[in-house]
Enzyme design. Structure first.
Site, PDB file in Angstrom:
ATOM      1  N   CYS A 173      69.970 -69.804  35.706  1.00  0.00           N
ATOM      2  CA  CYS A 173      70.655 -68.801  34.848  1.00  0.00           C
ATOM      3  C   CYS A 173      69.719 -67.689  34.399  1.00  0.00           C
ATOM      4  O   CYS A 173      70.165 -66.730  33.753  1.00  0.00           O
ATOM      5  CB  CYS A 173      71.238 -69.520  33.622  1.00  0.00           C
ATOM      6  SG  CYS A 173      69.967 -70.044  32.440  1.00  0.00           S
TER       7      CYS A 173
ATOM      8  N   GLY B 130      35.001 -59.276  34.646  1.00  0.00           N
ATOM      9  CA  GLY B 130      35.269 -60.630  35.115  1.00  0.00           C
ATOM     10  C   GLY B 130      36.313 -60.718  36.203  1.00  0.00           C
ATOM     11  O   GLY B 130      37.121 -61.648  36.209  1.00  0.00           O
ATOM     12  N   THR B 131      36.303 -59.750  37.110  1.00  0.00           N
ATOM     13  CA  THR B 131      37.236 -59.834  38.232  1.00  0.00           C
ATOM     14  C   THR B 131      36.519 -59.560  39.544  1.00  0.00           C
ATOM     15  O   THR B 131      35.649 -58.694  39.634  1.00  0.00           O
ATOM     16  CB  THR B 131      38.428 -58.866  38.068  1.00  0.00           C
ATOM     17  OG1 THR B 131      39.331 -59.032  39.174  1.00  0.00           O
ATOM     18  CG2 THR B 131      37.989 -57.418  37.984  1.00  0.00           C
ATOM     19  N   SER B 132      36.918 -60.320  40.561  1.00  0.00           N
ATOM     20  CA  SER B 132      36.328 -60.122  41.893  1.00  0.00           C
ATOM     21  C   SER B 132      36.978 -58.939  42.591  1.00  0.00           C
ATOM     22  O   SER B 132      36.501 -58.454  43.611  1.00  0.00           O
ATOM     23  CB  SER B 132      36.543 -61.387  42.739  1.00  0.00           C
ATOM     24  OG  SER B 132      37.960 -61.574  42.938  1.00  0.00           O
TER      25      SER B 132
ATOM     26  N   ASN C 105      44.972 -62.126  33.911  1.00  0.00           N
ATOM     27  CA  ASN C 105      44.979 -63.522  33.474  1.00  0.00           C
ATOM     28  C   ASN C 105      46.333 -63.916  32.908  1.00  0.00           C
ATOM     29  O   ASN C 105      47.090 -63.075  32.432  1.00  0.00           O
ATOM     30  CB  ASN C 105      43.876 -63.760  32.434  1.00  0.00           C
ATOM     31  CG  ASN C 105      42.491 -63.489  33.009  1.00  0.00           C
ATOM     32  OD1 ASN C 105      42.317 -63.436  34.224  1.00  0.00           O
ATOM     33  ND2 ASN C 105      41.518 -63.270  32.149  1.00  0.00           N
TER      34      ASN C 105
ATOM     35  N   HIS D 197      50.116 -60.283  35.735  1.00  0.00           N
ATOM     36  CA  HIS D 197      50.567 -61.440  36.508  1.00  0.00           C
ATOM     37  C   HIS D 197      51.347 -62.447  35.678  1.00  0.00           C
ATOM     38  O   HIS D 197      51.463 -63.603  36.066  1.00  0.00           O
ATOM     39  CB  HIS D 197      49.347 -62.119  37.161  1.00  0.00           C
ATOM     40  CG  HIS D 197      48.660 -61.228  38.152  1.00  0.00           C
ATOM     41  ND1 HIS D 197      47.322 -61.369  38.479  1.00  0.00           N
ATOM     42  CD2 HIS D 197      49.098 -60.165  38.864  1.00  0.00           C
ATOM     43  CE1 HIS D 197      46.972 -60.437  39.363  1.00  0.00           C
ATOM     44  NE2 HIS D 197      48.041 -59.694  39.614  1.00  0.00           N
TER      45      HIS D 197
ATOM     46  N   ASP E  23      46.530 -66.725  30.790  1.00  0.00           N
ATOM     47  CA  ASP E  23      46.206 -67.787  29.819  1.00  0.00           C
ATOM     48  C   ASP E  23      46.468 -67.419  28.358  1.00  0.00           C
ATOM     49  O   ASP E  23      46.296 -68.254  27.471  1.00  0.00           O
ATOM     50  CB  ASP E  23      44.725 -68.203  30.006  1.00  0.00           C
ATOM     51  CG  ASP E  23      43.750 -67.019  29.863  1.00  0.00           C
ATOM     52  OD1 ASP E  23      42.717 -67.020  30.560  1.00  0.00           O
ATOM     53  OD2 ASP E  23      44.037 -66.101  29.069  1.00  0.00           O
TER      54      ASP E  23
HETATM   55  C1  BV8 Z   1      52.485 -57.861  45.715  1.00  0.00           C
HETATM   56  C2  BV8 Z   1      49.273 -65.582  38.938  1.00  0.00           C
HETATM   57  C3  BV8 Z   1      54.192 -56.804  46.995  1.00  0.00           C
HETATM   58  C4  BV8 Z   1      49.519 -66.913  39.584  1.00  0.00           C
HETATM   59  C5  BV8 Z   1      48.021 -64.289  40.604  1.00  0.00           C
HETATM   60  C6  BV8 Z   1      47.048 -55.298  50.002  1.00  0.00           C
HETATM   61  C7  BV8 Z   1      45.964 -55.774  50.700  1.00  0.00           C
HETATM   62  C8  BV8 Z   1      45.791 -57.130  50.901  1.00  0.00           C
HETATM   63  C9  BV8 Z   1      46.708 -58.054  50.376  1.00  0.00           C
HETATM   64  C10 BV8 Z   1      47.762 -57.588  49.684  1.00  0.00           C
HETATM   65  C11 BV8 Z   1      47.954 -56.213  49.486  1.00  0.00           C
HETATM   66  N1  BV8 Z   1      49.074 -56.053  48.739  1.00  0.00           N
HETATM   67  C12 BV8 Z   1      49.620 -57.260  48.462  1.00  0.00           C
HETATM   68  C13 BV8 Z   1      48.841 -58.204  49.038  1.00  0.00           C
HETATM   69  C14 BV8 Z   1      49.095 -59.639  49.003  1.00  0.00           C
HETATM   70  C15 BV8 Z   1      48.518 -60.304  47.730  1.00  0.00           C
HETATM   71  C16 BV8 Z   1      47.022 -60.220  47.666  1.00  0.00           C
HETATM   72  O1  BV8 Z   1      46.464 -59.389  46.972  1.00  0.00           O
HETATM   73  N2  BV8 Z   1      46.369 -61.097  48.392  1.00  0.00           N
HETATM   74  C17 BV8 Z   1      44.907 -61.139  48.393  1.00  0.00           C
HETATM   75  C18 BV8 Z   1      44.442 -62.470  47.803  1.00  0.00           C
HETATM   76  C19 BV8 Z   1      44.421 -60.943  49.804  1.00  0.00           C
HETATM   77  N3  BV8 Z   1      49.096 -59.699  46.537  1.00  0.00           N
HETATM   78  C20 BV8 Z   1      50.326 -60.070  46.133  1.00  0.00           C
HETATM   79  O2  BV8 Z   1      51.022 -60.866  46.737  1.00  0.00           O
HETATM   80  C21 BV8 Z   1      50.840 -59.434  44.865  1.00  0.00           C
HETATM   81  N4  BV8 Z   1      52.198 -59.000  45.072  1.00  0.00           N
HETATM   82  O3  BV8 Z   1      51.665 -57.052  46.022  1.00  0.00           O
HETATM   83  O4  BV8 Z   1      53.838 -57.749  46.021  1.00  0.00           O
HETATM   84  C22 BV8 Z   1      53.658 -57.266  48.323  1.00  0.00           C
HETATM   85  C23 BV8 Z   1      53.743 -58.614  48.694  1.00  0.00           C
HETATM   86  C24 BV8 Z   1      53.243 -59.031  49.954  1.00  0.00           C
HETATM   87  C25 BV8 Z   1      52.637 -58.107  50.817  1.00  0.00           C
HETATM   88  C26 BV8 Z   1      52.528 -56.771  50.426  1.00  0.00           C
HETATM   89  C27 BV8 Z   1      53.037 -56.357  49.170  1.00  0.00           C
HETATM   90  C28 BV8 Z   1      50.872 -60.450  43.734  1.00  0.00           C
HETATM   91  C29 BV8 Z   1      49.486 -60.870  43.360  1.00  0.00           C
HETATM   92  C30 BV8 Z   1      49.524 -61.758  42.090  1.00  0.00           C
HETATM   93  C31 BV8 Z   1      49.184 -63.175  42.455  1.00  0.00           C
HETATM   94  N5  BV8 Z   1      49.119 -63.978  41.230  1.00  0.00           N
HETATM   95  N6  BV8 Z   1      48.031 -65.001  39.469  1.00  0.00           N
HETATM   96  C32 BV8 Z   1      48.467 -67.929  39.214  1.00  0.00           C
HETATM   97  O5  BV8 Z   1      47.640 -67.671  38.307  1.00  0.00           O
HETATM   98  O6  BV8 Z   1      48.497 -69.027  39.814  1.00  0.00           O
HETATM   99  S1  BV8 Z   1      46.559 -63.708  41.223  1.00  0.00           S
HETATM  100  C33 BV8 Z   1      45.200 -64.565  40.612  1.00  0.00           C
HETATM  101  O7  BV8 Z   1      44.059 -63.832  41.139  1.00  0.00           O
HETATM  102  C34 BV8 Z   1      44.977 -64.557  39.120  1.00  0.00           C
HETATM  103  O8  BV8 Z   1      45.907 -63.806  38.382  1.00  0.00           O
HETATM  104  C35 BV8 Z   1      43.603 -63.896  39.000  1.00  0.00           C
HETATM  105  O9  BV8 Z   1      43.377 -63.291  37.816  1.00  0.00           O
HETATM  106  C36 BV8 Z   1      43.701 -62.949  40.107  1.00  0.00           C
HETATM  107  C37 BV8 Z   1      42.512 -62.147  40.507  1.00  0.00           C
HETATM  108  O10 BV8 Z   1      41.392 -62.994  40.567  1.00  0.00           O
HETATM  109  P1  BV8 Z   1      40.206 -62.734  39.514  1.00  0.00           P
HETATM  110  O11 BV8 Z   1      40.800 -62.661  38.152  1.00  0.00           O
HETATM  111  O12 BV8 Z   1      39.409 -61.573  39.957  1.00  0.00           O
HETATM  112  O13 BV8 Z   1      39.419 -64.092  39.606  1.00  0.00           O
HETATM  113  P2  BV8 Z   1      38.297 -64.472  40.689  1.00  0.00           P
HETATM  114  O14 BV8 Z   1      38.046 -65.933  40.558  1.00  0.00           O
HETATM  115  O15 BV8 Z   1      38.662 -63.889  42.009  1.00  0.00           O
HETATM  116  O16 BV8 Z   1      36.990 -63.671  40.192  1.00  0.00           O
HETATM  117  C38 BV8 Z   1      36.383 -64.037  38.961  1.00  0.00           C
HETATM  118  C39 BV8 Z   1      35.236 -63.077  38.749  1.00  0.00           C
HETATM  119  O17 BV8 Z   1      34.652 -63.351  37.482  1.00  0.00           O
HETATM  120  C40 BV8 Z   1      34.110 -63.203  39.782  1.00  0.00           C
HETATM  121  O18 BV8 Z   1      33.745 -61.911  40.243  1.00  0.00           O
HETATM  122  C41 BV8 Z   1      32.955 -63.848  38.986  1.00  0.00           C
HETATM  123  O19 BV8 Z   1      31.693 -63.367  39.427  1.00  0.00           O
HETATM  124  C42 BV8 Z   1      33.242 -63.340  37.601  1.00  0.00           C
HETATM  125  N7  BV8 Z   1      32.745 -64.191  36.512  1.00  0.00           N
HETATM  126  C43 BV8 Z   1      32.492 -65.532  36.534  1.00  0.00           C
HETATM  127  N8  BV8 Z   1      32.076 -65.927  35.301  1.00  0.00           N
HETATM  128  C44 BV8 Z   1      32.088 -64.807  34.496  1.00  0.00           C
HETATM  129  C45 BV8 Z   1      32.513 -63.716  35.265  1.00  0.00           C
HETATM  130  N9  BV8 Z   1      32.628 -62.472  34.747  1.00  0.00           N
HETATM  131  C46 BV8 Z   1      32.308 -62.303  33.447  1.00  0.00           C
HETATM  132  N10 BV8 Z   1      31.897 -63.310  32.640  1.00  0.00           N
HETATM  133  C47 BV8 Z   1      31.773 -64.563  33.135  1.00  0.00           C
HETATM  134  N11 BV8 Z   1      31.345 -65.565  32.331  1.00  0.00           N
HETATM  135 ZN    ZN Z   2      69.471 -72.140  33.009  1.00  0.00          ZN
END
Ligand code: BV8
Ligand code: ZN
Length: 250
Positions: free
Chosen positions: A138, A195-197, A110, A127, A112
């Site tokens: 700069c 709380g992560t998917s 997160n 992240h 936040d």
């Molecule tokens: C990288 C900041 C080198 C920005 C974010 C391998 C395989 C496939 C893809 C890749 C791979 N390696 C790299 C990739 C590409 C990509 C990626 O993973 N893509 C996915 C989507 C397919 N990763 C990257 O690009 C990463 N960089 O690896 O660099 C590289 C680059 C390219 C290619 C190869 C290597 C960088 C990833 C970081 C992205 N930035 N955030 C912003 O916030 O705008 S990610 C973003 O998703 C947030 O940070 C968030 O936290 C994160 C994960 O999501 P979750 O937190 O799990 O949230 P989500 O909504 O999915 O799930 C919520 C869960 O909560 C649910 O399960 C729900 O049921 C549950 N819930 C709901 N209510 C509650 C609850 N749980 C508890 N209590 C509740 N009340």
């Molecule tokens: Zn500057």
């Protein structure tokens, strides 16, 4: 808030006997503070925005004003929200572990800052954060808590445009942070995935790392995720309901 689900007895014992705990949180822990998750079907951020349109360096290059306005809206929303009982429980867990000579590492996806506002002291922000903004000319980086942006993109004193200090898709995670998280998980005997998917790499790979390090792996989530078969315990519930009971078990 719904009733706290009762924890399986084996889990209470595992928490009580753990000496090295690692917890990874995702957007779900902040849902109880009113911050939308990313992938929940109707309410999730990505239900309304295409991440490639807003959460990539290319999107910023294409339209810095639109991207920085969106991140500033999220920054101001996070500032208006307050930490919930789940965040507070993890801060309590950290304090109790410190008091009893046990290791506790909080890893968050997160951006936040609610963990820190709840009192967690040692937080690995995989992240980045909505509060840190960096000049693309700069490189100057600063905390912008409570600051009102006059322009989009906000400008540095040098005149350069600032970007949010978050990790975008396609960008690598801060080396020391991900390394610290991997080390903590490799050594832990209890891993909490909260709380992560588990959709985003390399953060989600920590779940497999925990399994490989023979830790007890626990998921706290109202909905089962793709990791269900790897878990020792899946607690179906909200972080704000479940985590206080977990913290009490330490
Ligand atoms: C990288 C900041 C080198 C920005 C974010 C391998 C395989 C496939 C893809 C890749 C791979 N390696 C790299 C990739 C590409 C990509 C990626 O993973 N893509 C996915 C989507 C397919 N990763 C990257 O690009 C990463 N960089 O690896 O660099 C590289 C680059 C390219 C290619 C190869 C290597 C960088 C990833 C970081 C992205 N930035 N955030 C912003 O916030 O705008 S990610 C973003 O998703 C947030 O940070 C968030 O936290 C994160 C994960 O999501 P979750 O937190 O799990 O949230 P989500 O909504 O999915 O799930 C919520 C869960 O909560 C649910 O399960 C729900 O049921 C549950 N819930 C709901 N209510 C509650 C609850 N749980 C508890 N209590 C509740 N009340
Ligand atoms: Zn500057």
């Amino acid at each position: 808030m719904s009733e706290a689900p009762s924890l399986p007895a084996g889990l209470v014992d595992a928490v009580r006997n753990a000496s090295r705990i690692a917890a990874m949180t995702g957007a779900g822990i902040s849902a109880d503070s009113g911050i939308p998750t990313f992938r929940d079907a109707l309410s999730g951020l990505w239900a309304h925005y295409d991440p490639s349109e807003l959460a990539t360096p290319e999107a910023f290059e294409r339209d810095p004003s639109r991207v920085t306005r969106w991140y500033d809206e999220r920054r101001c929303q996070a500032e208006r929200c307050t930490p919930n009982a789940g965040h507070t429980a993890l801060a309590t867990l950290e304090r109790r572990c410190r008091e009893t000579g046990r290791r506790f590492t909080l890893i968050t996806q997160n951006v936040d800052r609610l963990h820190q506002r709840a009192g967690s002291e040692n937080v690995l922000e995989l992240h980045g954060s909505l509060c840190r903004w960096r000049c693309t000319a700069c490189g100057e980086e600063r905390e912008t808590w409570g600051e009102v942006f006059e322009t989009y993109p906000p400008l540095c004193g040098c005149g350069g445009p600032r970007r949010p200090g978050v990790v975008w898709f396609g960008e690598t995670l801060p080396r020391e942070t991900i390394r610290g998280a991997q080390e903590a998980v490799a050594e832990c005997d209890l891993f909490l995935s909260i709380g992560t998917s588990g959709a985003v790499m390399p953060a989600a790979a920590l779940i497999a790392d925990a399994k490989a390090s023979w830790a007890t792996v626990v998921e706290v989530n109202p909905h089962p995720t793709r990791y269900a078969s790897w878990l020792d315990y899946a607690v179906a519930g909200r972080g704000a309901d479940v985590l206080p009971a977990l913290a009490d078990a330490v």
